[in-house]
Write a protein that holds these residues in place. Structure first.
Motif, PDB file in Angstrom:
ATOM      1  N   LEU A 262      -6.142   2.947  -0.724  1.00 31.80           N
ATOM      2  CA  LEU A 262      -5.779   1.561  -1.023  1.00 31.80           C
ATOM      3  C   LEU A 262      -5.143   1.434  -2.413  1.00 31.80           C
ATOM      4  O   LEU A 262      -4.478   0.435  -2.699  1.00 31.80           O
ATOM      5  CB  LEU A 262      -6.997   0.641  -0.908  1.00 31.80           C
ATOM      6  N   MET A 263      -5.304   2.444  -3.270  1.00 32.74           N
ATOM      7  CA  MET A 263      -4.675   2.436  -4.590  1.00 32.74           C
ATOM      8  C   MET A 263      -3.177   2.719  -4.511  1.00 32.74           C
ATOM      9  O   MET A 263      -2.437   2.431  -5.448  1.00 32.74           O
ATOM     10  CB  MET A 263      -5.319   3.510  -5.491  1.00 32.74           C
ATOM     11  N   LEU A 264      -2.732   3.294  -3.394  1.00 32.31           N
ATOM     12  CA  LEU A 264      -1.334   3.692  -3.258  1.00 32.31           C
ATOM     13  C   LEU A 264      -0.466   2.519  -2.839  1.00 32.31           C
ATOM     14  O   LEU A 264      -0.875   1.682  -2.028  1.00 32.31           O
ATOM     15  CB  LEU A 264      -1.219   4.826  -2.233  1.00 32.31           C
ATOM     16  N   ASP A 265       0.737   2.462  -3.371  1.00 32.53           N
ATOM     17  CA  ASP A 265       1.716   1.431  -3.031  1.00 32.53           C
ATOM     18  C   ASP A 265       2.403   1.852  -1.738  1.00 32.53           C
ATOM     19  O   ASP A 265       3.075   2.883  -1.693  1.00 32.53           O
ATOM     20  CB  ASP A 265       2.727   1.309  -4.165  1.00 32.53           C
ATOM     21  N   ASN A 266       2.228   1.045  -0.686  1.00 33.18           N
ATOM     22  CA  ASN A 266       2.784   1.454   0.615  1.00 33.18           C
ATOM     23  C   ASN A 266       4.273   1.184   0.755  1.00 33.18           C
ATOM     24  O   ASN A 266       4.836   1.381   1.817  1.00 33.18           O
ATOM     25  CB  ASN A 266       1.992   0.826   1.774  1.00 33.18           C
TER      26      ASN A 266
ATOM     27  N   LEU B 194      -2.868  -3.024   9.157  1.00 31.42           N
ATOM     28  CA  LEU B 194      -2.827  -4.457   9.380  1.00 31.42           C
ATOM     29  C   LEU B 194      -3.861  -5.186   8.535  1.00 31.42           C
ATOM     30  O   LEU B 194      -3.668  -6.326   8.142  1.00 31.42           O
ATOM     31  CB  LEU B 194      -3.028  -4.779  10.864  1.00 31.42           C
ATOM     32  N   GLU B 195      -4.944  -4.503   8.246  1.00 31.32           N
ATOM     33  CA  GLU B 195      -5.997  -5.067   7.393  1.00 31.32           C
ATOM     34  C   GLU B 195      -6.206  -4.099   6.236  1.00 31.32           C
ATOM     35  O   GLU B 195      -6.644  -2.978   6.444  1.00 31.32           O
ATOM     36  CB  GLU B 195      -7.289  -5.214   8.210  1.00 31.32           C
ATOM     37  N   GLU B 196      -5.891  -4.509   5.045  1.00 33.24           N
ATOM     38  CA  GLU B 196      -6.001  -3.611   3.890  1.00 33.24           C
ATOM     39  C   GLU B 196      -7.255  -3.909   3.078  1.00 33.24           C
ATOM     40  O   GLU B 196      -7.186  -4.332   1.928  1.00 33.24           O
ATOM     41  CB  GLU B 196      -4.748  -3.680   3.036  1.00 33.24           C
ATOM     42  N   VAL B 197      -8.393  -3.688   3.687  1.00 32.63           N
ATOM     43  CA  VAL B 197      -9.686  -3.815   3.017  1.00 32.63           C
ATOM     44  C   VAL B 197     -10.527  -2.609   3.389  1.00 32.63           C
ATOM     45  O   VAL B 197     -10.284  -1.955   4.402  1.00 32.63           O
ATOM     46  CB  VAL B 197     -10.431  -5.115   3.414  1.00 32.63           C
ATOM     47  N   MET B 198     -11.525  -2.325   2.574  1.00 30.26           N
ATOM     48  CA  MET B 198     -12.419  -1.228   2.897  1.00 30.26           C
ATOM     49  C   MET B 198     -13.368  -1.662   4.024  1.00 30.26           C
ATOM     50  O   MET B 198     -13.866  -2.782   4.014  1.00 30.26           O
ATOM     51  CB  MET B 198     -13.219  -0.818   1.664  1.00 30.26           C
TER      52      MET B 198
END
Length: 104
Positions: A63-67, A98-102
């Motif tokens: 999630l730290m990476l810029d997609n 689609l959902e960028e949460v842990m």
């Protein structure tokens, strides 16, 4: 190694070395974007077996990476003899889930 990374996933990356990993004193696996280091995994984060290094990224890591841009990955090692080596850069695409949460 898989040629893509999805944010919020936990991929394992396997790197094959041209020598046995037993000669490695320290390793840095650097994940960089736009010329800047975003994430560095060290020997304690990796499994070394034969001529392979395996590192598993966490949900938080991906999630730290810029997609919207490629990730460049480079392996740097220090051998037990004090020799410092670096691999060629590996460029990998990043994608947004689609959902960028842990998931907990």
């Amino acid at each position: 190694m898989r040629s893509m990374i999805y944010g919020g996933t936990t991929p394992a990356h396997t790197f094959t070395l041209p020598f046995d990993a037993s000669i490695i004193e320290e390793v840095h696996i650097v994940y960089a974007q736009n010329g800047k280091s975003v994430l560095v995994k060290r020997r304690s984060d990796c499994e070394l077996n034969g001529n392979e290094i395996v590192v598993k990224l966490s949900q938080e890591d991906t999630l730290m990476l810029d997609n919207s841009t490629l990730v460049s990955i480079q392996i740097r090692v220090l051998t037990v003899d004090g020799e410092a080596l670096a691999s060629d850069k590996i460029n990998v695409s990043t994608y947004k889930c689609l959902e960028e949460v842990m998931i907990e």
